[in-house]
Design a protein around this motif. Structure first.
Motif, mmCIF file in Angstrom:
data_model
loop_
_atom_site.group_PDB
_atom_site.id
_atom_site.type_symbol
_atom_site.label_atom_id
_atom_site.label_comp_id
_atom_site.label_asym_id
_atom_site.label_seq_id
_atom_site.Cartn_x
_atom_site.Cartn_y
_atom_site.Cartn_z
ATOM 1 N N LYS A 134 0.833 -1.197 0.000
ATOM 2 C CA LYS A 134 0.000 0.000 0.000
ATOM 3 C C LYS A 134 0.870 1.252 0.000
ATOM 4 N N MET A 135 2.046 1.147 0.596
ATOM 5 C CA MET A 135 2.969 2.281 0.582
ATOM 6 C C MET A 135 3.501 2.533 -0.830
ATOM 7 N N ILE A 136 3.791 1.458 -1.548
ATOM 8 C CA ILE A 136 4.120 1.568 -2.969
ATOM 9 C C ILE A 136 3.189 0.636 -3.725
ATOM 10 N N SER A 137 2.956 0.934 -4.981
ATOM 11 C CA SER A 137 2.023 0.117 -5.775
ATOM 12 C C SER A 137 2.470 -1.338 -5.791
ATOM 13 N N PRO A 138 1.518 -2.276 -5.735
ATOM 14 C CA PRO A 138 1.887 -3.694 -5.745
ATOM 15 C C PRO A 138 2.818 -4.063 -6.906
ATOM 16 N N HIS A 139 2.577 -3.487 -8.089
ATOM 17 C CA HIS A 139 3.450 -3.841 -9.224
ATOM 18 C C HIS A 139 4.855 -3.302 -9.021
ATOM 19 N N ASN A 140 5.004 -2.203 -8.251
ATOM 20 C CA ASN A 140 6.339 -1.670 -8.000
ATOM 21 C C ASN A 140 7.096 -2.461 -6.939
ATOM 22 N N VAL A 141 6.372 -3.171 -6.080
ATOM 23 C CA VAL A 141 7.047 -4.068 -5.133
ATOM 24 C C VAL A 141 7.880 -5.086 -5.899
ATOM 25 N N VAL A 142 7.320 -5.537 -7.034
ATOM 26 C CA VAL A 142 8.005 -6.535 -7.865
ATOM 27 C C VAL A 142 8.980 -5.858 -8.836
ATOM 28 N N ALA A 143 8.515 -4.794 -9.483
ATOM 29 C CA ALA A 143 9.307 -4.166 -10.547
ATOM 30 C C ALA A 143 10.483 -3.363 -10.018
ATOM 31 N N LEU A 144 10.370 -2.865 -8.784
ATOM 32 C CA LEU A 144 11.409 -2.000 -8.210
ATOM 33 C C LEU A 144 11.879 -2.583 -6.875
ATOM 34 N N PRO A 145 12.590 -3.720 -6.916
ATOM 35 C CA PRO A 145 12.947 -4.391 -5.657
ATOM 36 C C PRO A 145 13.828 -3.542 -4.738
ATOM 37 N N ALA A 146 14.692 -2.710 -5.298
ATOM 38 C CA ALA A 146 15.546 -1.866 -4.442
ATOM 39 C C ALA A 146 14.709 -0.828 -3.697
ATOM 40 N N VAL A 147 13.701 -0.279 -4.385
ATOM 41 C CA VAL A 147 12.797 0.674 -3.730
ATOM 42 C C VAL A 147 11.998 -0.034 -2.641
ATOM 43 N N ALA A 148 11.465 -1.214 -2.953
ATOM 44 C CA ALA A 148 10.698 -1.972 -1.956
ATOM 45 C C ALA A 148 11.561 -2.283 -0.733
ATOM 46 N N GLU A 149 12.808 -2.666 -0.977
ATOM 47 C CA GLU A 149 13.715 -2.975 0.137
ATOM 48 C C GLU A 149 13.990 -1.727 0.982
ATOM 49 N N HIS A 150 14.179 -0.579 0.326
ATOM 50 C CA HIS A 150 14.415 0.672 1.045
ATOM 51 C C HIS A 150 13.211 1.039 1.903
ATOM 52 N N VAL A 151 12.012 0.973 1.320
ATOM 53 C CA VAL A 151 10.793 1.339 2.051
ATOM 54 C C VAL A 151 10.581 0.393 3.231
ATOM 55 N N LEU A 152 10.750 -0.896 2.990
ATOM 56 C CA LEU A 152 10.588 -1.880 4.055
ATOM 57 C C LEU A 152 11.619 -1.650 5.154
ATOM 58 N N GLY A 153 12.855 -1.354 4.754
ATOM 59 C CA GLY A 153 13.909 -1.115 5.739
ATOM 60 C C GLY A 153 13.645 0.106 6.599
ATOM 61 N N MET A 154 13.135 1.181 5.977
ATOM 62 C CA MET A 154 12.797 2.375 6.764
ATOM 63 C C MET A 154 11.724 2.055 7.786
ATOM 64 N N MET A 155 10.691 1.330 7.366
ATOM 65 C CA MET A 155 9.588 1.023 8.283
ATOM 66 C C MET A 155 10.051 0.115 9.413
ATOM 67 N N ARG A 156 10.780 -0.932 9.071
ATOM 68 C CA ARG A 156 11.252 -1.866 10.105
ATOM 69 C C ARG A 156 12.231 -1.199 11.056
ATOM 70 N N GLY A 157 12.979 -0.215 10.548
ATOM 71 C CA GLY A 157 13.991 0.439 11.366
ATOM 72 C C GLY A 157 13.472 1.560 12.243
ATOM 73 N N THR A 158 12.202 1.936 12.085
ATOM 74 C CA THR A 158 11.628 3.008 12.892
ATOM 75 C C THR A 158 11.387 2.527 14.317
ATOM 76 N N SER A 159 11.665 3.365 15.283
ATOM 77 C CA SER A 159 11.417 3.048 16.682
ATOM 78 C C SER A 159 9.924 2.840 16.922
ATOM 79 N N PRO A 160 9.515 1.728 17.517
ATOM 80 C CA PRO A 160 8.096 1.561 17.842
ATOM 81 C C PRO A 160 7.559 2.676 18.739
ATOM 82 N N GLU A 161 8.382 3.140 19.691
ATOM 83 C CA GLU A 161 7.944 4.228 20.562
ATOM 84 C C GLU A 161 7.745 5.523 19.780
ATOM 85 N N GLY A 162 8.643 5.802 18.828
ATOM 86 C CA GLY A 162 8.496 6.988 17.998
ATOM 87 C C GLY A 162 7.292 6.910 17.098
ATOM 88 N N ALA A 163 7.100 5.732 16.470
ATOM 89 C CA ALA A 163 5.940 5.548 15.591
ATOM 90 C C ALA A 163 4.638 5.665 16.378
#
Length: 260
Positions: free
Chosen positions: A150-179
């Motif tokens: 939902k953060m990036i279009s489903p087709h871009n999850v597949v077509a743009l793996p580096a972008v998907a990895e970056h977005v996923l990494g930012m989300m996973r790396g965010t502090s739960p307390e901060g979020a």
């Protein structure tokens, strides 16, 4: 830099008209890297990590939108910057709206990407509080996996793996307390429709054509609310067009900046 009793991390690159880039949730300033790299040859680009995100101090509890805006104003003061172009995406767009509402004299122009101005109804406020409690229990991983397409279009999850990895990494790396603090603050934010109807500076509304969170119809409504604003719809992109279609997004931003 020490700002409002927290340590705020930020990038400050280039020279010229200052452009403040405000990231979304649950991300950090690295989401703006494609824009910083292109704009810094002609503009001074400032991209901070917001309170609770990235490398900036985490303050548990609730972070009101006014606190985010005040942090940014204090940062601008310390950088000796008076009026800046404020560009925010998603949550960052709403913080840009709060900065404009509370400190209109500091805004030279306004860019609102993939965001919306209305206050949350009760059900949405409750959901944000539930998400805050959930990530404190589970961590950010399950939520990040759930919302990636939902953060990036489903087709871009597949077509743009580096972008998907970056977005996923930012989300996973965010502090739960901060979020969680951000979610709670977001539930309490005011409605910005009235203040947007009185915007007296140049404004650009940008939206990804495939954005599920803030569809094109929402951007069109916001565009109609802001006097004299410009609308740019980015094809082939979802909620993060600056990463999914960085060239097209930055082209739209540069065209707008060239008119100032």
């Amino acid at each position: 830099m020490r700002v409002n009793d927290i340590d705020i991390a930020y990038d400050d690159e280039g020279d010229g008209v200052p452009v403040l880039l405000v990231h979304g949730h649950p991300f950090n300033r690295t989401m703006w890297r494609p824009q910083v790299e292109r704009l810094r040859s002609r503009y001074r680009v400032i991209a901070p990590d917001l309170r609770g995100y990235g490398e900036t101090t985490v303050v548990p509890g609730t972070t009101p939108w006014g606190a985010f805006a005040d942090d940014l104003i204090d940062l601008l003061d310390r950088l000796d910057l008076d009026r800046v172009v404020v560009c925010g995406l998603s949550m960052g767009g709403q913080i840009a709206m709060e900065l404009h509402r509370a400190h209109p004299s500091r805004v030279r122009a306004l860019v609102l990407a993939d965001t919306f101005p209305e206050a949350d109804p009760t059900a949405a406020r409750d959901l944000r509080r539930e998400l805050a409690a959930r990530v404190l229990r589970e961590g950010m991983g399950p939520y990040a996996d759930e919302v990636l397409d939902k953060m990036i279009s489903p087709h871009n999850v597949v077509a743009l793996p580096a972008v998907a990895e970056h977005v996923l990494g930012m989300m996973r790396g965010t502090s739960p307390e901060g979020a969680a603090a951000g979610w709670r603050g977001r539930a309490e934010r005011p409605d910005y429709v009235d203040s947007l109807s009185r915007v007296a500076v140049p404004a650009l509304v940008v939206v990804g054509e495939e954005d599920e969170y803030t569809p094109v119809t929402v951007a069109e409504r916001m565009h109609a609310t802001i006097p004299g604003s410009t609308l740019a719809v980015i094809a082939g992109a979802g909620h993060l067009p600056n990463l999914e279609r960085p060239a097209e997004f930055t082209d739209a931003l540069e065209r707008f900046l060239a008119t100032l």
